[in-house]
Design a protein around this motif. Structure first.
Motif, PDB file in Angstrom:
ATOM      1  N   MET A   1       0.841  -1.170   0.152  1.00 52.74           N
ATOM      2  CA  MET A   1       0.071  -0.059  -0.101  1.00 52.74           C
ATOM      3  C   MET A   1       0.930   1.358  -0.017  1.00 52.74           C
ATOM      4  SD  MET A   1      -3.175  -0.851   0.186  1.00 52.74           S
ATOM      5  CE  MET A   1      -4.085  -2.347   0.387  1.00 52.74           C
ATOM      6  N   GLN A   2       2.220   0.995   0.197  1.00 53.58           N
ATOM      7  CA  GLN A   2       3.003   2.315   0.503  1.00 53.58           C
ATOM      8  C   GLN A   2       3.582   2.847  -0.851  1.00 53.58           C
ATOM      9  OE1 GLN A   2       2.585   3.489   3.446  1.00 53.58           O
ATOM     10  NE2 GLN A   2       1.483   1.885   3.708  1.00 53.58           N
ATOM     11  N   ASP A   3       3.700   2.221  -2.050  1.00 52.97           N
ATOM     12  CA  ASP A   3       4.163   2.418  -3.135  1.00 52.97           C
ATOM     13  C   ASP A   3       5.682   2.758  -2.960  1.00 52.97           C
ATOM     14  OD1 ASP A   3       4.502   3.128  -5.780  1.00 52.97           O
ATOM     15  OD2 ASP A   3       3.888   5.228  -5.541  1.00 52.97           O
TER      16      ASP A   3
ATOM     17  N   LYS B   1      -3.402   4.892   2.638  1.00 52.59           N
ATOM     18  CA  LYS B   1      -3.499   4.841   1.246  1.00 52.59           C
ATOM     19  C   LYS B   1      -4.527   5.854   1.000  1.00 52.59           C
ATOM     20  CE  LYS B   1      -3.211   2.408  -3.015  1.00 52.59           C
ATOM     21  NZ  LYS B   1      -2.912   1.389  -3.737  1.00 52.59           N
ATOM     22  N   TYR B   2      -5.978   5.641   1.670  1.00 51.14           N
ATOM     23  CA  TYR B   2      -6.931   6.162   1.375  1.00 51.14           C
ATOM     24  C   TYR B   2      -6.929   7.991   1.732  1.00 51.14           C
ATOM     25  CZ  TYR B   2     -11.829   7.930   1.770  1.00 51.14           C
ATOM     26  OH  TYR B   2     -12.855   8.392   1.653  1.00 51.14           O
TER      27      TYR B   2
ATOM     28  N   ALA C   1      -4.727   9.714  -0.735  1.00 50.31           N
ATOM     29  CA  ALA C   1      -5.416  10.025  -2.022  1.00 50.31           C
ATOM     30  C   ALA C   1      -6.681  10.956  -1.710  1.00 50.31           C
ATOM     31  CB  ALA C   1      -6.214   8.603  -2.361  1.00 50.31           C
TER      32      ALA C   1
END
Length: 308
Positions: free
Chosen positions: A29-31, A303-304, A307
């Motif tokens: 989730m952390q890219d 992550k949400y 965004a």
């Protein structure tokens, strides 16, 4: 089934589940760049599980007399499985775990990291043969090994992929796993102390020095009660400092971690018999499981939030 019980398959499944949740529920989730490919990460899980399985086996081999008193119906080595065969299984699992660790260490360009796997396997052996006789030390060793199954992900997935160009991006992720490993250590240390309370009769009869044997059951119970507030305070502080803006994660942690921890604190104060201590040990195991889920909840919520 006897072989699965020998290696504590439920605990091993929980260990593998934790490492999978950390990968898919948090790291992915952390890219961020990761040092191991997916199939290599699976090998890391297999290696960790094998070394842990070997630790359970050698522990049962060395604990035959104690288990005969504490868990007569669950004793396996010397009953349904011979000691010689159990020892061969221990050696096989340990060699597989260390062998995979050697391969992965070369993959990430850190061949000296194989020492980590060797030390873990050796520590489990020394624990079963020597440390178990030393009050407190044995509890710390077991608690540390659970925490280390989280730290090893830092060592093999994040640290080798970190350089000067991405350090600021990688360090917060590295830090989160360290924080979780510390909390896991504290909670598992409490569980080991509760298990000592549960097994006090067998330990006393076999001359094993544990806190309940040395201090008495009543005093040790009150000590565990006092210590039980440490993870609660740590989690609340961590949540306030790092997760205040992640509302869903905050609600989850309050309801599914803080709530059960407070329940444990209330119940341990009045616990007096083996059945109650066994229940509270299961409660702490559930908290560890819920803590694993919390890693994914935080990862998804982060992550949400990013965004938005």
């Amino acid at each position: 089934m006897k072989y699965l019980n020998l290696i504590r398959y439920k605990n091993l499944l929980l260990l593998a589940f934790m490492q999978l949740v950390i990968l898919f529920g948090f790291l992915k989730m952390q890219d961020i760049p990761l040092a191991l490919a997916l199939w290599q990460y699976y090998l890391l899980i297999i290696s960790t599980v094998c070394i842990a399985a070997g630790g359970y086996i050698i522990n049962d081999i060395m604990d035959q007399d104690v288990d005969g008193i504490n868990k007569p119906k669950k004793a396996i080595v010397g009953h349904s499985i011979s000691e010689n065969f159990a020892y061969n299984l221990y050696v096989a699992f340990s060699i597989i775990g260390v062998g995979i660790g050697f391969y992965l260490s070369k993959i990430i360009g850190r061949p000296n990291f194989v020492t980590v796997f060797i030390l873990c396997a050796a520590l489990l052996y020394i624990y079963s043969t020597s440390f178990k006789q030393i009050m407190i030390v044995k509890n710390i060793v077991v608690a540390f090994l659970l925490a280390f199954s989280i730290l090893i992900i830092d060592l093999f997935m994040i640290f080798p992929a970190t350089d000067m160009t991405n350090r600021e991006q990688m360090l917060p992720v590295f830090s989160v796993l360290i924080d979780f490993s510390i909390i896991a250590f504290i909670i598992n240390l409490l569980r080991e102390m509760v298990k000592d309370l549960e097994d006090v009769n067998g330990d006393y009869n076999n001359g094993i020095q544990t806190l309940p044997v040395a201090l008495g059951v009543a005093r040790t119970t009150k000590l565990v009660f006092g210590l039980s507030f440490i993870p609660t305070i740590c989690i609340l502080y961590y949540m306030y400092v790092n997760l205040f803006e992640l509302q869903f994660a905050t609600v989850y942690i309050l309801g599914f971690l803080i709530g059960p921890l407070l329940y444990f604190s209330m119940k341990i104060w009045s616990a007096k018999n083996k059945k109650e201590y066994a229940h509270l040990s299961d409660v702490l195991k559930l908290i560890i499981f819920l803590g694993i889920i919390a890693i994914a909840v935080i990862g998804i919520n982060m992550k949400y939030y990013a965004a938005q």
